[in-house]
Design a protein around this motif. Sequence first.
Motif, mmCIF file in Angstrom:
data_model
loop_
_atom_site.group_PDB
_atom_site.id
_atom_site.type_symbol
_atom_site.label_atom_id
_atom_site.label_comp_id
_atom_site.label_asym_id
_atom_site.label_seq_id
_atom_site.Cartn_x
_atom_site.Cartn_y
_atom_site.Cartn_z
ATOM 1 N N ILE A 165 0.835 -1.189 0.000
ATOM 2 C CA ILE A 165 0.000 0.000 0.000
ATOM 3 C C ILE A 165 0.878 1.250 0.000
ATOM 4 N N PHE A 166 0.364 2.320 -0.569
ATOM 5 C CA PHE A 166 0.935 3.660 -0.463
ATOM 6 C C PHE A 166 -0.003 4.481 0.404
ATOM 7 N N ILE A 167 0.545 5.239 1.326
ATOM 8 C CA ILE A 167 -0.237 6.179 2.118
ATOM 9 C C ILE A 167 0.241 7.584 1.757
ATOM 10 N N VAL A 168 -0.637 8.363 1.158
ATOM 11 C CA VAL A 168 -0.314 9.723 0.759
ATOM 12 C C VAL A 168 -0.884 10.671 1.811
ATOM 13 N N VAL A 169 -0.023 11.561 2.316
ATOM 14 C CA VAL A 169 -0.353 12.374 3.489
ATOM 15 C C VAL A 169 -0.305 13.861 3.129
ATOM 16 N N ASN A 170 -1.253 14.608 3.645
ATOM 17 C CA ASN A 170 -1.288 16.053 3.460
ATOM 18 C C ASN A 170 -0.099 16.683 4.168
ATOM 19 N N ALA A 171 0.755 17.365 3.426
ATOM 20 C CA ALA A 171 1.962 17.952 4.009
ATOM 21 C C ALA A 171 1.682 19.227 4.782
ATOM 22 N N VAL A 172 0.453 19.734 4.720
ATOM 23 C CA VAL A 172 0.072 20.908 5.500
ATOM 24 C C VAL A 172 -0.420 20.494 6.880
ATOM 25 N N THR A 173 -1.314 19.502 6.903
ATOM 26 C CA THR A 173 -1.953 19.111 8.164
ATOM 27 C C THR A 173 -1.370 17.849 8.783
ATOM 28 N N GLY A 174 -0.658 17.051 7.979
ATOM 29 C CA GLY A 174 -0.159 15.776 8.479
ATOM 30 C C GLY A 174 -1.205 14.680 8.503
ATOM 31 N N ALA A 175 -2.348 14.918 7.902
ATOM 32 C CA ALA A 175 -3.429 13.933 7.892
ATOM 33 C C ALA A 175 -3.355 13.071 6.643
ATOM 34 N N PRO A 176 -3.516 11.759 6.771
ATOM 35 C CA PRO A 176 -3.545 10.892 5.589
ATOM 36 C C PRO A 176 -4.695 11.275 4.660
ATOM 37 N N LEU A 177 -4.370 11.408 3.376
ATOM 38 C CA LEU A 177 -5.374 11.741 2.371
ATOM 39 C C LEU A 177 -5.919 10.498 1.683
ATOM 40 N N GLY A 178 -5.011 9.599 1.312
ATOM 41 C CA GLY A 178 -5.427 8.430 0.546
ATOM 42 C C GLY A 178 -4.586 7.209 0.856
ATOM 43 N N VAL A 179 -5.235 6.058 0.800
ATOM 44 C CA VAL A 179 -4.552 4.769 0.924
ATOM 45 C C VAL A 179 -4.757 4.039 -0.399
ATOM 46 N N PHE A 180 -3.643 3.735 -1.055
ATOM 47 C CA PHE A 180 -3.690 3.122 -2.380
ATOM 48 C C PHE A 180 -3.289 1.655 -2.265
ATOM 49 N N GLN A 181 -4.230 0.758 -2.491
ATOM 50 C CA GLN A 181 -3.926 -0.679 -2.469
ATOM 51 C C GLN A 181 -3.336 -1.026 -3.836
ATOM 52 N N GLU A 182 -2.011 -0.897 -3.934
ATOM 53 C CA GLU A 182 -1.391 -0.994 -5.253
ATOM 54 C C GLU A 182 -0.694 -2.327 -5.491
ATOM 55 N N ASN A 183 -0.475 -3.082 -4.438
ATOM 56 C CA ASN A 183 0.119 -4.423 -4.568
ATOM 57 C C ASN A 183 1.353 -4.432 -5.463
ATOM 58 N N ARG A 184 2.210 -3.439 -5.243
ATOM 59 C CA ARG A 184 3.492 -3.258 -5.924
ATOM 60 C C ARG A 184 3.344 -2.664 -7.330
ATOM 61 N N GLY A 384 3.372 8.917 -5.511
ATOM 62 C CA GLY A 384 2.255 9.147 -4.606
ATOM 63 C C GLY A 384 1.528 10.433 -4.927
ATOM 64 N N GLN A 385 2.285 11.504 -5.211
ATOM 65 C CA GLN A 385 1.679 12.778 -5.579
ATOM 66 C C GLN A 385 0.911 12.652 -6.892
ATOM 67 N N VAL A 386 1.514 11.965 -7.865
ATOM 68 C CA VAL A 386 0.841 11.760 -9.151
ATOM 69 C C VAL A 386 -0.456 10.985 -8.963
ATOM 70 N N ALA A 387 -0.401 9.926 -8.166
ATOM 71 C CA ALA A 387 -1.594 9.095 -7.944
ATOM 72 C C ALA A 387 -2.706 9.902 -7.274
ATOM 73 N N TRP A 388 -2.340 10.691 -6.268
ATOM 74 C CA TRP A 388 -3.358 11.496 -5.580
ATOM 75 C C TRP A 388 -3.947 12.538 -6.523
ATOM 76 N N ASP A 389 -3.102 13.222 -7.273
ATOM 77 C CA ASP A 389 -3.611 14.247 -8.185
ATOM 78 C C ASP A 389 -4.564 13.669 -9.210
#
Length: 394
Positions: A165-184, A384-389
Amino acid sequence: SYSVFSLSQYLSHRTGSFDLFRSSIDEAKTMFSSLARQAVRQSSKRLIPLAGNAVNSATAPVAARAFATGSFPAPKLFDYETVTANLTVADAIESVEAAFGALAQGKVDVPMPMHIGIDESAVAGPGDCHIKGGYVSGTPTFTVKLACVSFYKNAELGLPPGSGIFIVVNAVTGAPLGVFQENRFMTDLRTGAAGAVSMKHCSLPSQDVVGFIGCGAIARNMARAAAAVRPIQGIAFGLAGAEEFAAEMEAELGMPFTVASSAKELCAKADVIFTQTPGSSPVLELEWLTNPNGVTIIASGSDQPTKQEIPNDVLKASKYISDLTKQTSKVGELRGAIQAGVMTESDVYAELGDIVNGTKPGREGNEIIVVDLTGTGAQDAAIGQVAWDKLSTL
């Protein structure tokens, strides 16, 4: 109303003797509870603004921070099907290239990877877990990744040997934005993107014969990445699956692919060689590298201390480029050469980001170039940034 000062006066007055002090504890507790309730009431009038509003950290009330009662929304979950249907290696190349450039400039915080070995027992393993992450300065998110590999008993359950999994986190608040079940899948994409960056900067436009030693999932992304750099003529060799790989890539990319009868034959023909094997034994030899125009070897199979694809004499004879020297010296191809006493970290020509930034040139003649890709947290942060965007807008 009470204040901290009046509480201090009160205790000073009441503690004329040790016994008297002990007798006043309950009374002091009652007063402190009153102070705490009053602080909560006052802080509720000046709560910290929601994310997106400017906050002056120098003047923001301490009590507001201490007693903030808001909560973050749950992170979005993106399942494997959503991830694989919407991301390609081409999406990652530009961001990964920029991340390498930032890494060489010291603008990426990349801790050393964590490795957890799962030994085989009646209830577990065998397998390995890698944890990586990073933050590229100036970007709105950072990423932490958990990748599990080599769980070979999964085959008995009809499951693949790797997950993650990838965990993408908001760099302003420190809160997780998204969990990506990417299985590599995202790991393989950013590895392929690093291969494209390596080929772009460390080979010539005329060097279009590209070999692949090892023909699994990573090789497919490397082929896609190479084709995004320039039209190629692919040549494949693997202990298994080379014919299928060549046929699939030719059909998908519209570029010719052939199969070599041996790694030696491949090395004699190729201008660029991608190696991506899971084993611990070298996959080529120095005497096989006979291309008069030089060869660029892009090695991505070594990511832990038990692996090595490139023999030490090839490393020593090469213009050696690392993705991150502090990492390749511990878990990459460089580790073996250092342990054998034939190289030191001072023999590293450059990190890949130095080539990207133009600080040092890539190919200059007919030299052997080895690019050692162990996978960095900078790449994980980039993909991670690309995936979230891309996926957060679906």
